[in-house]
Design a protein around this motif. Structure first.
Motif, PDB file in Angstrom:
ATOM      1  N   VAL A  21     -52.686   5.787 -34.628  1.00  0.00           N
ATOM      2  CA  VAL A  21     -53.234   5.919 -35.989  1.00  0.00           C
ATOM      3  C   VAL A  21     -52.436   5.042 -36.949  1.00  0.00           C
ATOM      4  O   VAL A  21     -53.012   4.349 -37.794  1.00  0.00           O
ATOM      5  N   ASN A  22     -51.120   5.033 -36.807  1.00  0.00           N
ATOM      6  CA  ASN A  22     -50.289   4.187 -37.669  1.00  0.00           C
ATOM      7  C   ASN A  22     -50.611   2.707 -37.474  1.00  0.00           C
ATOM      8  O   ASN A  22     -50.650   1.946 -38.433  1.00  0.00           O
ATOM      9  N   ALA A  23     -50.832   2.300 -36.220  1.00  0.00           N
ATOM     10  CA  ALA A  23     -51.151   0.895 -35.940  1.00  0.00           C
ATOM     11  C   ALA A  23     -52.478   0.497 -36.581  1.00  0.00           C
ATOM     12  O   ALA A  23     -52.592  -0.579 -37.164  1.00  0.00           O
ATOM     13  N   VAL A  24     -53.467   1.370 -36.488  1.00  0.00           N
ATOM     14  CA  VAL A  24     -54.785   1.071 -37.067  1.00  0.00           C
ATOM     15  C   VAL A  24     -54.726   1.112 -38.596  1.00  0.00           C
ATOM     16  O   VAL A  24     -55.191   0.201 -39.271  1.00  0.00           O
ATOM     17  N   LYS A  25     -54.123   2.173 -39.122  1.00  0.00           N
ATOM     18  CA  LYS A  25     -54.124   2.395 -40.573  1.00  0.00           C
ATOM     19  C   LYS A  25     -53.130   1.491 -41.305  1.00  0.00           C
ATOM     20  O   LYS A  25     -53.494   0.798 -42.252  1.00  0.00           O
ATOM     21  N   VAL A  35     -57.544  -5.788 -33.514  1.00  0.00           N
ATOM     22  CA  VAL A  35     -57.459  -4.873 -32.374  1.00  0.00           C
ATOM     23  C   VAL A  35     -56.029  -4.358 -32.188  1.00  0.00           C
ATOM     24  O   VAL A  35     -55.079  -4.926 -32.706  1.00  0.00           O
ATOM     25  N   ILE A  36     -55.943  -3.286 -31.428  1.00  0.00           N
ATOM     26  CA  ILE A  36     -54.675  -2.695 -31.028  1.00  0.00           C
ATOM     27  C   ILE A  36     -54.583  -2.844 -29.515  1.00  0.00           C
ATOM     28  O   ILE A  36     -55.541  -2.551 -28.807  1.00  0.00           O
ATOM     29  N   SER A  37     -53.466  -3.315 -29.023  1.00  0.00           N
ATOM     30  CA  SER A  37     -53.287  -3.375 -27.571  1.00  0.00           C
ATOM     31  C   SER A  37     -52.248  -2.332 -27.161  1.00  0.00           C
ATOM     32  O   SER A  37     -51.279  -2.083 -27.888  1.00  0.00           O
ATOM     33  N   VAL A  38     -52.485  -1.735 -26.003  1.00  0.00           N
ATOM     34  CA  VAL A  38     -51.567  -0.732 -25.471  1.00  0.00           C
ATOM     35  C   VAL A  38     -51.240  -1.113 -24.035  1.00  0.00           C
ATOM     36  O   VAL A  38     -52.141  -1.328 -23.225  1.00  0.00           O
ATOM     37  N   ARG A  39     -49.963  -1.221 -23.762  1.00  0.00           N
ATOM     38  CA  ARG A  39     -49.499  -1.460 -22.389  1.00  0.00           C
ATOM     39  C   ARG A  39     -48.700  -0.238 -21.960  1.00  0.00           C
ATOM     40  O   ARG A  39     -47.991   0.372 -22.759  1.00  0.00           O
ATOM     41  N   TYR A  40     -48.819   0.092 -20.681  1.00  0.00           N
ATOM     42  CA  TYR A  40     -48.178   1.287 -20.151  1.00  0.00           C
ATOM     43  C   TYR A  40     -47.507   0.962 -18.828  1.00  0.00           C
ATOM     44  O   TYR A  40     -48.046   0.199 -18.023  1.00  0.00           O
ATOM     45  N   LYS A  41     -46.324   1.537 -18.632  1.00  0.00           N
ATOM     46  CA  LYS A  41     -45.599   1.327 -17.382  1.00  0.00           C
ATOM     47  C   LYS A  41     -44.803   2.587 -17.061  1.00  0.00           C
ATOM     48  O   LYS A  41     -44.250   3.224 -17.965  1.00  0.00           O
ATOM     49  N   THR A  42     -44.778   2.944 -15.797  1.00  0.00           N
ATOM     50  CA  THR A  42     -43.953   4.062 -15.369  1.00  0.00           C
ATOM     51  C   THR A  42     -43.126   3.637 -14.167  1.00  0.00           C
ATOM     52  O   THR A  42     -43.588   2.849 -13.336  1.00  0.00           O
ATOM     53  N   GLN A  54     -52.275  -6.183 -35.030  1.00  0.00           N
ATOM     54  CA  GLN A  54     -52.417  -7.557 -35.519  1.00  0.00           C
ATOM     55  C   GLN A  54     -52.138  -7.648 -37.012  1.00  0.00           C
ATOM     56  O   GLN A  54     -52.592  -8.567 -37.678  1.00  0.00           O
ATOM     57  N   GLY A  55     -51.379  -6.700 -37.512  1.00  0.00           N
ATOM     58  CA  GLY A  55     -51.070  -6.678 -38.936  1.00  0.00           C
ATOM     59  C   GLY A  55     -49.924  -7.594 -39.301  1.00  0.00           C
ATOM     60  O   GLY A  55     -49.466  -8.412 -38.507  1.00  0.00           O
ATOM     61  N   GLY A  56     -49.432  -7.422 -40.511  1.00  0.00           N
ATOM     62  CA  GLY A  56     -48.367  -8.266 -41.038  1.00  0.00           C
ATOM     63  C   GLY A  56     -46.975  -7.828 -40.633  1.00  0.00           C
ATOM     64  O   GLY A  56     -46.003  -8.477 -40.973  1.00  0.00           O
ATOM     65  N   GLY A  57     -46.861  -6.720 -39.930  1.00  0.00           N
ATOM     66  CA  GLY A  57     -45.556  -6.250 -39.485  1.00  0.00           C
ATOM     67  C   GLY A  57     -45.068  -5.070 -40.287  1.00  0.00           C
ATOM     68  O   GLY A  57     -45.607  -4.730 -41.338  1.00  0.00           O
ATOM     69  N   PHE A  58     -44.054  -4.427 -39.774  1.00  0.00           N
ATOM     70  CA  PHE A  58     -43.474  -3.224 -40.363  1.00  0.00           C
ATOM     71  C   PHE A  58     -41.987  -3.461 -40.542  1.00  0.00           C
ATOM     72  O   PHE A  58     -41.309  -3.904 -39.611  1.00  0.00           O
TER      73      PHE A  58
END
Length: 120
Positions: A21-25, A35-42, A54-58
């Motif tokens: 939600v934070n990434a989108v909002k 878009v939002i990309s999510v990578r997962y690894k275990t 794809q925003g301006g950064g945090f």
């Protein structure tokens, strides 16, 4: 989520929802063209997610981040920025930003002890 032990799924789901939600909002500013990309690894008992917007950064060195670690949950409850960071820091063992704040790295360690998953 299916690889996360069932006992920890609700907690991890809450943290991932908060991050997404934070990434989108806040990251993509609700722009439907971004878009939002999510990578997962275990690996063993280590679960890792990388969420990139794809925003301006945090500015992860801002006072919000400091407050998420130092202020009580009651005080943060009314502060939208601090509340989200507080949730992430309570659920995940590691919360780190990279790529100028456009990429969030989340990590959770879950170890098994006599067949029961334990969180470190």
């Amino acid at each position: 989520m299916d690889k996360v032990p069932q006992r920890w799924q609700p907690e991890v789901r809450l943290g991932l929802q908060e991050a997404l939600v934070n990434a989108v909002k806040h990251g993509n500013h609700l722009d439907p063209l971004k878009v939002i990309s999510v990578r997962y690894k275990t690996s063993g008992g280590q679960y890792r997610w990388i969420i990139q917007d794809q925003g301006g950064g945090f500015d992860f060195e801002c006072c919000c981040l400091d407050r998420a670690d130092k202020v009580s949950a009651d005080a943060i409850a009314v502060d939208e920025c601090g509340r989200g960071l507080y949730i992430l820091n309570q659920i995940f063992d590691e919360v780190q930003w990279s790529q100028g704040g456009r990429e969030l790295h989340l990590s959770k360690r879950i170890h098994r002890w006599f067949g029961m998953p334990l969180v470190c």
